[in-house]
Design a protein around this motif. Sequence first.
Motif, short mmCIF file in Angstrom:
data_model
loop_
_atom_site.label_atom_id
_atom_site.label_comp_id
_atom_site.label_asym_id
_atom_site.label_seq_id
_atom_site.Cartn_x
_atom_site.Cartn_y
_atom_site.Cartn_z
N ASN A 109 20.39 59.99 84.67
CA ASN A 109 21.54 59.32 85.29
C ASN A 109 22.53 60.32 85.89
OD1 ASN A 109 20.48 56.89 84.54
ND2 ASN A 109 21.97 56.47 82.91
N ARG A 110 22.75 61.43 85.21
CA ARG A 110 23.68 62.45 85.75
C ARG A 110 23.18 62.98 87.09
NH1 ARG A 110 24.65 63.86 80.23
NH2 ARG A 110 22.94 65.36 80.21
N ALA A 111 21.88 63.17 87.19
CA ALA A 111 21.33 63.67 88.45
C ALA A 111 21.51 62.65 89.57
CB ALA A 111 19.85 64.02 88.28
N PHE A 112 21.30 61.38 89.26
CA PHE A 112 21.52 60.33 90.26
C PHE A 112 22.98 60.27 90.70
CE2 PHE A 112 17.42 58.30 89.15
CZ PHE A 112 17.00 57.94 90.42
N GLU A 113 23.89 60.55 89.76
CA GLU A 113 25.32 60.49 90.05
C GLU A 113 25.86 61.79 90.66
OE1 GLU A 113 27.32 57.62 89.71
OE2 GLU A 113 25.25 56.91 89.65
N GLY A 114 25.01 62.78 90.85
CA GLY A 114 25.43 64.03 91.48
C GLY A 114 26.17 64.98 90.55
N GLU A 115 25.99 64.80 89.25
CA GLU A 115 26.64 65.68 88.29
C GLU A 115 25.70 66.83 87.93
OE1 GLU A 115 27.81 63.35 84.94
OE2 GLU A 115 28.78 61.81 86.14
N ASN A 117 23.68 70.54 88.49
CA ASN A 117 22.95 71.18 89.59
C ASN A 117 21.68 70.43 89.99
OD1 ASN A 117 24.81 73.33 89.70
ND2 ASN A 117 23.79 74.33 87.96
N TYR A 118 21.24 69.50 89.17
CA TYR A 118 20.04 68.73 89.49
C TYR A 118 20.39 67.49 90.31
CZ TYR A 118 16.55 71.22 86.68
OH TYR A 118 15.67 72.14 86.20
N ARG A 119 19.47 67.09 91.18
CA ARG A 119 19.60 65.87 91.95
C ARG A 119 18.32 65.05 91.81
NH1 ARG A 119 23.83 67.44 91.49
NH2 ARG A 119 25.48 67.88 93.00
N ALA A 120 18.48 63.73 91.72
CA ALA A 120 17.31 62.85 91.64
C ALA A 120 16.65 62.76 93.01
CB ALA A 120 17.73 61.47 91.15
N ASP A 121 15.33 62.71 93.01
CA ASP A 121 14.58 62.72 94.26
C ASP A 121 13.34 61.85 94.11
OD1 ASP A 121 13.70 63.54 96.84
OD2 ASP A 121 12.47 65.11 95.94
N ASN A 122 13.11 60.97 95.08
CA ASN A 122 11.87 60.21 95.09
C ASN A 122 10.73 61.15 95.47
OD1 ASN A 122 10.15 58.07 94.92
ND2 ASN A 122 11.17 56.82 96.47
N ILE A 123 9.54 60.88 94.99
CA ILE A 123 8.41 61.76 95.30
C ILE A 123 7.39 60.99 96.14
CG2 ILE A 123 8.73 63.24 93.30
CD1 ILE A 123 6.60 61.76 91.84
N ASN A 124 6.70 61.72 97.00
CA ASN A 124 5.69 61.12 97.85
C ASN A 124 4.61 62.15 98.14
OD1 ASN A 124 6.57 62.76 100.15
ND2 ASN A 124 8.38 61.43 100.17
N ARG A 153 19.76 51.60 87.63
CA ARG A 153 20.25 51.75 86.26
C ARG A 153 21.33 52.83 86.18
NH1 ARG A 153 14.52 51.51 85.00
NH2 ARG A 153 14.01 49.43 84.25
N ALA A 154 21.12 53.91 86.90
CA ALA A 154 22.12 54.98 86.90
C ALA A 154 23.44 54.49 87.48
CB ALA A 154 21.61 56.18 87.69
N LYS A 155 23.35 53.71 88.56
CA LYS A 155 24.56 53.16 89.19
C LYS A 155 25.30 52.23 88.24
CE LYS A 155 26.11 50.63 93.29
NZ LYS A 155 25.69 49.94 94.54
N ASP A 156 24.52 51.50 87.41
CA ASP A 156 25.12 50.55 86.47
C ASP A 156 25.51 51.21 85.15
OD1 ASP A 156 24.72 48.60 88.37
OD2 ASP A 156 22.84 47.88 87.48
N GLY A 157 25.22 52.51 85.00
CA GLY A 157 25.57 53.23 83.78
C GLY A 157 24.75 52.83 82.57
N LEU A 209 13.78 65.30 89.09
CA LEU A 209 15.09 65.92 89.21
C LEU A 209 14.83 67.34 89.68
CD1 LEU A 209 16.64 64.80 85.78
CD2 LEU A 209 16.38 63.49 87.92
N THR A 210 15.48 67.74 90.75
CA THR A 210 15.16 69.02 91.36
C THR A 210 16.42 69.74 91.83
OG1 THR A 210 13.75 70.09 93.04
CG2 THR A 210 14.85 68.03 93.67
#
Length: 211
Positions: A109-115, A117-124, A153-157, A209-210
């Motif tokens: 959730n922190r990565a989705f919220e931009g907290e 150094n990690y950021r959530a990323d979709n993979i393909n 879920r991250a947006k909804d906490g 998370l990358t």
Amino acid sequence: MRILRRAGVADPYMDDVNAAPISEREEREMRLAMAAANQQNRFTNPMTQRSMKEDHPLAKRYIEDDLFAGVGYDGDSVENPWSAATVSDLAKAFDKDFQGSALHADYINRAFEGEGNYRADNINKRTDFKAGDILFQGRGDTEGDRYRKFKKRAKDGERYSSHSDMIIGTGVDADGRKYYDVQGGNKGDKLYQKRMYADEINRRYAGRLTQ
């Protein structure tokens, strides 16, 4: 003081001096590899050289006194899941600012919220994975869920059941295919490491998370 090297004699000191400095990324990957090796060592029975399960006294002590303690959690190695604490231990070696947790959802959730150094990323199919990437997927009532559901879920906490593993290294096999060594915990009650290819990662995980 001037240091001379005799002809034909290797001088380790001079080799160190003349060596190109490693990058910050390389240093972080080295710390990650060392942390992964330490985990593998701590789960290896010194008498039999076999992998120990979570109820073995040595593994139990390591899980509770090191992995759980590292995320501020007072848990039991058999009664409580320790996979998030395992990934947190690796991630903190790679990123000293990483905020670990005994619950995967917390750092996902922190990565989705931009907290942090990690950021959530979709993979393909085009994703180029890297050492240090945290791969996540559903577990229990979230098993099979895809990236967009984790994002909501991250947006909804929300806090929810999930699982994550970490890419601890990469390489190229004899056929020229790039592979990824993935390590995680609490599957089959053991620490595990598996060599995977991008197509397998794409099928198994919902996202990463990358950095």
